[in-house]
Structures are given as C-alpha cells and as structure tokens.
Enzyme design. Structure first.
Site, PDB file in Angstrom:
ATOM      1  N   GLY A 129      31.632  40.875  55.889  1.00 19.47           N
ATOM      2  CA  GLY A 129      32.004  39.800  56.820  1.00 19.47           C
ATOM      3  C   GLY A 129      33.420  39.952  57.361  1.00 19.47           C
ATOM      4  O   GLY A 129      33.718  39.448  58.448  1.00 19.47           O
TER       5      GLY A 129
ATOM      6  N   ALA B 165      32.002  38.310  52.954  1.00 21.50           N
ATOM      7  CA  ALA B 165      31.557  36.963  52.624  1.00 21.50           C
ATOM      8  C   ALA B 165      31.634  36.823  51.109  1.00 21.50           C
ATOM      9  O   ALA B 165      31.592  37.820  50.378  1.00 21.50           O
ATOM     10  CB  ALA B 165      30.127  36.767  53.113  1.00 21.50           C
TER      11      ALA B 165
ATOM     12  N   GLU C 145      33.092  42.272  60.190  1.00 18.04           N
ATOM     13  CA  GLU C 145      32.403  41.543  61.268  1.00 18.04           C
ATOM     14  C   GLU C 145      33.359  40.580  61.985  1.00 18.04           C
ATOM     15  O   GLU C 145      33.271  40.379  63.199  1.00 18.04           O
ATOM     16  CB  GLU C 145      31.192  40.812  60.689  1.00 18.04           C
ATOM     17  CG  GLU C 145      30.134  41.815  60.216  1.00 18.04           C
ATOM     18  CD  GLU C 145      29.035  41.209  59.368  1.00 18.04           C
ATOM     19  OE1 GLU C 145      29.336  40.681  58.276  1.00 18.04           O
ATOM     20  OE2 GLU C 145      27.870  41.240  59.795  1.00 18.04           O
TER      21      GLU C 145
ATOM     22  N   GLU D  85      26.779  45.824  52.761  1.00 17.88           N
ATOM     23  CA  GLU D  85      25.769  44.829  52.387  1.00 17.88           C
ATOM     24  C   GLU D  85      24.551  45.441  51.693  1.00 17.88           C
ATOM     25  O   GLU D  85      23.988  44.847  50.777  1.00 17.88           O
ATOM     26  CB  GLU D  85      25.318  44.035  53.628  1.00 17.88           C
ATOM     27  CG  GLU D  85      26.337  43.023  54.119  1.00 17.88           C
ATOM     28  CD  GLU D  85      27.395  43.591  55.052  1.00 17.88           C
ATOM     29  OE1 GLU D  85      27.471  44.825  55.205  1.00 17.88           O
ATOM     30  OE2 GLU D  85      28.139  42.790  55.644  1.00 17.88           O
TER      31      GLU D  85
HETATM   32  C1  HXC Z   1      33.742  37.144  46.275  1.00 18.89           C
HETATM   33  C2  HXC Z   1      35.287  38.774  45.844  1.00 18.89           C
HETATM   34  C3  HXC Z   1      34.826  39.539  46.937  1.00 18.89           C
HETATM   35  C4  HXC Z   1      33.755  39.003  47.711  1.00 18.89           C
HETATM   36  C5  HXC Z   1      36.423  40.617  45.976  1.00 18.89           C
HETATM   37  N1  HXC Z   1      36.279  39.478  45.290  1.00 18.89           N
HETATM   38  N2  HXC Z   1      35.549  40.683  46.988  1.00 18.89           N
HETATM   39  N3  HXC Z   1      34.755  37.593  45.522  1.00 18.89           N
HETATM   40  N4  HXC Z   1      33.246  37.817  47.333  1.00 18.89           N
HETATM   41  N5  HXC Z   1      33.290  39.637  48.790  1.00 18.89           N
HETATM   42  C6  HXC Z   1      37.028  39.032  44.110  1.00 18.89           C
HETATM   43  C7  HXC Z   1      36.618  39.777  42.859  1.00 18.89           C
HETATM   44  O1  HXC Z   1      35.460  39.197  42.297  1.00 18.89           O
HETATM   45  C8  HXC Z   1      37.825  39.579  41.984  1.00 18.89           C
HETATM   46  O2  HXC Z   1      37.800  38.283  41.440  1.00 18.89           O
HETATM   47  C9  HXC Z   1      38.980  39.635  42.983  1.00 18.89           C
HETATM   48  O3  HXC Z   1      38.406  39.353  44.254  1.00 18.89           O
HETATM   49  C10 HXC Z   1      39.627  40.992  43.053  1.00 18.89           C
HETATM   50  O4  HXC Z   1      38.600  41.957  43.269  1.00 18.89           O
HETATM   51  P1  HXC Z   1      38.432  43.283  42.377  1.00 18.89           P
HETATM   52  O5  HXC Z   1      37.028  43.733  42.550  1.00 18.89           O
HETATM   53  O6  HXC Z   1      38.912  43.037  40.989  1.00 18.89           O
HETATM   54  O7  HXC Z   1      39.457  44.259  43.106  1.00 18.89           O
HETATM   55  P2  HXC Z   1      39.364  45.839  43.222  1.00 18.89           P
HETATM   56  O8  HXC Z   1      38.939  46.457  41.926  1.00 18.89           O
HETATM   57  O9  HXC Z   1      40.648  46.272  43.831  1.00 18.89           O
HETATM   58  O10 HXC Z   1      38.182  46.116  44.247  1.00 18.89           O
HETATM   59  C11 HXC Z   1      38.308  45.660  45.606  1.00 18.89           C
HETATM   60  C12 HXC Z   1      36.936  45.747  46.344  1.00 18.89           C
HETATM   61  C13 HXC Z   1      35.877  44.996  45.531  1.00 18.89           C
HETATM   62  C14 HXC Z   1      36.538  47.219  46.506  1.00 18.89           C
HETATM   63  C15 HXC Z   1      37.130  45.133  47.723  1.00 18.89           C
HETATM   64  O11 HXC Z   1      36.376  43.684  45.201  1.00 18.89           O
HETATM   65  C16 HXC Z   1      34.585  44.817  46.246  1.00 18.89           C
HETATM   66  O12 HXC Z   1      33.795  45.749  46.313  1.00 18.89           O
HETATM   67  N6  HXC Z   1      34.347  43.617  46.763  1.00 18.89           N
HETATM   68  C17 HXC Z   1      33.105  43.303  47.442  1.00 18.89           C
HETATM   69  C18 HXC Z   1      33.082  43.907  48.839  1.00 18.89           C
HETATM   70  C19 HXC Z   1      31.774  43.628  49.549  1.00 18.89           C
HETATM   71  O13 HXC Z   1      30.717  44.049  49.049  1.00 18.89           O
HETATM   72  N7  HXC Z   1      31.846  42.927  50.642  1.00 18.89           N
HETATM   73  C20 HXC Z   1      30.658  42.546  51.443  1.00 18.89           C
HETATM   74  C21 HXC Z   1      30.174  41.233  50.955  1.00 18.89           C
HETATM   75  S1  HXC Z   1      28.636  40.816  51.691  1.00 18.89           S
HETATM   76  P3  HXC Z   1      38.145  38.010  39.894  1.00 18.89           P
HETATM   77  O14 HXC Z   1      37.933  36.537  39.743  1.00 18.89           O
HETATM   78  O15 HXC Z   1      37.238  38.870  39.087  1.00 18.89           O
HETATM   79  O16 HXC Z   1      39.590  38.418  39.770  1.00 18.89           O
HETATM   80  C22 HXC Z   1      29.013  40.253  53.199  1.00 18.89           C
HETATM   81  C23 HXC Z   1      27.816  39.815  53.962  1.00 18.89           C
HETATM   82  C24 HXC Z   1      28.137  39.066  55.213  1.00 18.89           C
HETATM   83  O17 HXC Z   1      30.120  40.208  53.615  1.00 18.89           O
HETATM   84  C25 HXC Z   1      26.911  38.418  55.772  1.00 18.89           C
HETATM   85  C26 HXC Z   1      26.418  37.288  54.968  1.00 18.89           C
HETATM   86  C27 HXC Z   1      25.499  36.359  55.719  1.00 18.89           C
END
Ligand code: HXC
Length: 257
Positions: free
Chosen positions: A111, A66, A114, A134
């Site tokens: 997400g 998400a 999921e 998360e």
């Molecule tokens: C918003 C995201 C994102 C996310 C990546 N990006 N994941 N933006 N939400 N979930 C964006 C980054 O901010 C970045 O934007 C661009 O995508 C590229 O990501 P990088 O981090 O620079 O890439 P990299 O170094 O290769 O790392 C990849 C990654 C990392 C390991 C996947 O991005 C990461 O850890 N992302 C978050 C993963 C996560 O925690 N997902 C769960 C979310 S919570 P910019 O603008 O800086 O280029 C969830 C909850 C669901 O899903 C339920 C809710 C109700």
C-alpha cells in the site's frame, strides 16, 4: 512530532503531510487512512495551495504497506470496505489540483508503493526499497497497484513485480520509471526544497493546468486528449499568467507570477 497519525505543516501553501506511525513502519491502518482523508478533504478547499509533500516519519520507512495485523481477520466484505476506503483516499491525493510529491525515505511496500504511485513526483532516498509483496501474504495489491503500476512502468515490469512480490532498490526503481530521482538520504530534504522552489517559481494556474492535462488525458483516446490539451492551452490566454510570462520573456526580465 506530535501523537497525530498524520502531521500537517503548511508553509505558505506548500503542505507537508507526514504519516506518523514509525513503530509500525508507518503501515496504513483504518485510523491513518481516515486521518489522511480528512486532511485531503480540507486541502481540496485550501484557497492558496501550491504543492503537497507526503512522507513517512523516521528514516527507515515511507510506508511499509497496509496494516497486516489489522487485515488478518477481515471477511471479504470487510476487505472490500478497507480497500474502498484506501482507494478513495488515494484518489483524493492523486486528484489534488497541485503537484503532489512523495518523499520516499525507506520502505515503500504494498500500500505504500500504491500511495507513491498516486503522486506526481517520487523522490527516493538511496536506501529506499520498493515492492508489491502482496502475493507473499496470499493476496493481491488492493490499493490500486495492479492498475497504476502498469500505467507507470508498463505491463511487463508491473507483472514481474506483482507476481513475484520481489523487492527492488531505489536505483532499479529509478531505472524502470517508478521514481523521478534518487538521492542520498541526507540530501533528500534539500533536493525537495529546491524542487518546491522551482515549482513555486512557475505560474500556479499553468502548473495546475499542466497537471490536469496529463492526468485527465491519460484516461482518454489520443484525439480526445489532444482536444482537452487545446482547451486547457487556450484557457491559459484568458488569465494574467500568460500575459506576464510572455511579456517578461519579451522584456528580458523574470516573470512575476
Ligand atoms: C503491520 C507492520 C508492517 C505492516 C512492518 N510492520 N510492516 N505492521 N503492517 N505492513 C511492523 C512490524 O510488525 C514490527 O512491529 C515493526 O513494524 C518493525 O518491523 P520489522 O519487521 O521488525 O522490521 P524489519 O525487520 O526491518 O523489516 C522491515 C520490513 C518488514 C521488510 C518492511 O517489516 C515487512 O516485510 N513488512 C511487511 C511488508 C509488506 O508485506 N507490505 C505489504 C502489506 S499488504 P513489532 O510490533 O513487531 O515491532 C498491502 C496490501 C494493500 O499493503 C492492499 C490491501 C487492500
């Protein structure tokens, strides 16, 4: 690829949906969820739907979760509404009457995982990374992960993943039953084309019935689920597919469904 956040391509009833936000690794924000739900509502009415493929744009990510930036300032009520929107959308995907295949081409986190869990099939590229991270963000899965993950991989492994937030590679995902197949990324498309061909070669009504029996039966006690299977099995004999399938076997020819 157009500017649409969800790309839809319909190839004779095999519909491919691509989540198209590659700059954010296809993270699911409200706009993406709304667009996806709109497409799914249309697909529910599709007169000759045979299979749905869902993937993420680019080679780096299926869906990285998400959208964290969008979620950051939400109140509890707004968070509840956001989760509700996602749960409704993912349920629509899960309950489409035809096989739904996730092509997991990279990050499949939060997400994203999921979303993949709601698909009947998950085929992953060998660079795919899975996880429910998360807890690293101070929350828990909210798009169904705490419920669908234990149903898919068992409670012990689900608890491992949702409490540590650790990421696993595609091979571990295969070992624990989170995905069905792992392929080199270059071979993913060919494999899915082959899988689709195989599904299309089977009787469309029996494929739908088999999916319905598994899905609806999972939420019932065994005796009720077996009764459901019997009803769906008997119903097959009311249609032409069973006559054609069994006649083809007896006549030593390929069935023409
Ligand atoms: C918003 C995201 C994102 C996310 C990546 N990006 N994941 N933006 N939400 N979930 C964006 C980054 O901010 C970045 O934007 C661009 O995508 C590229 O990501 P990088 O981090 O620079 O890439 P990299 O170094 O290769 O790392 C990849 C990654 C990392 C390991 C996947 O991005 C990461 O850890 N992302 C978050 C993963 C996560 O925690 N997902 C769960 C979310 S919570 P910019 O603008 O800086 O280029 C969830 C909850 C669901 O899903 C339920 C809710 C109700």
């Amino acid at each position: 690829m157009s500017d649409a956040v969800i790309e839809k391509v319909d190839n004779a009833g095999v519909v491919r949906l691509t989540i198209n936000r590659p700059k954010a690794l296809n993270a699911l924000n409200s706009d993406v969820l709304s667009a996806l739900e709109k497409e799914l509502v249309e697909l529910e009415q599709h007169p000759s739907l045979r299979a749905v493929l869902i993937t993420g744009a680019g080679e780096k990510s299926f869906v990285a979760g998400a959208d964290i930036a969008e979620m950051r300032d939400k109140t509890p009520e707004q968070a509840r509404a956001f989760a509700g929107q996602a749960l409704r959308t993912i349920k629509r995907l899960e309950t489409l009457p035809v096989p739904v295949v996730a092509l997991v081409n990279g990050f499949c986190l939060g997400g994203g995982c999921e979303l993949a869990l709601a698909c009947d099939w998950a085929v992953a590229s060998d660079n795919a990374i899975f996880g429910q991270p998360e807890v690293l963000l101070g929350v828990i899965p909210g798009f169904g992960g705490t419920q669908r993950l234990p149903r898919r991989v068992g409670p012990a492994m689900a608890l491992d993943l949702v409490t540590t937030g650790r990421k696993i590679d595609a091979h571990e995902a295969l070992r624990i039953g989170l995905v069905n197949r792992v392929m080199p990324q270059a071979e993913l498309e060919d494999y899915v084309a082959e899988l689709t061909k195989q599904l299309m070669g089977n009787g469309p009504q029996s494929v739908r019935g088999a999916k319905q029996a598994v899905h609806d039966g999972m939420d019932q006690d065994l005796d009720s689920a077996l009764a459901l299977e019997t009803s769906l099995f008997a119903f097959c004999f009311a249609g032409e597919e069973q006559t054609e399938g069994m006649s083809a076997f007896v006549e030593k020819r390929k069935p023409d469904f």
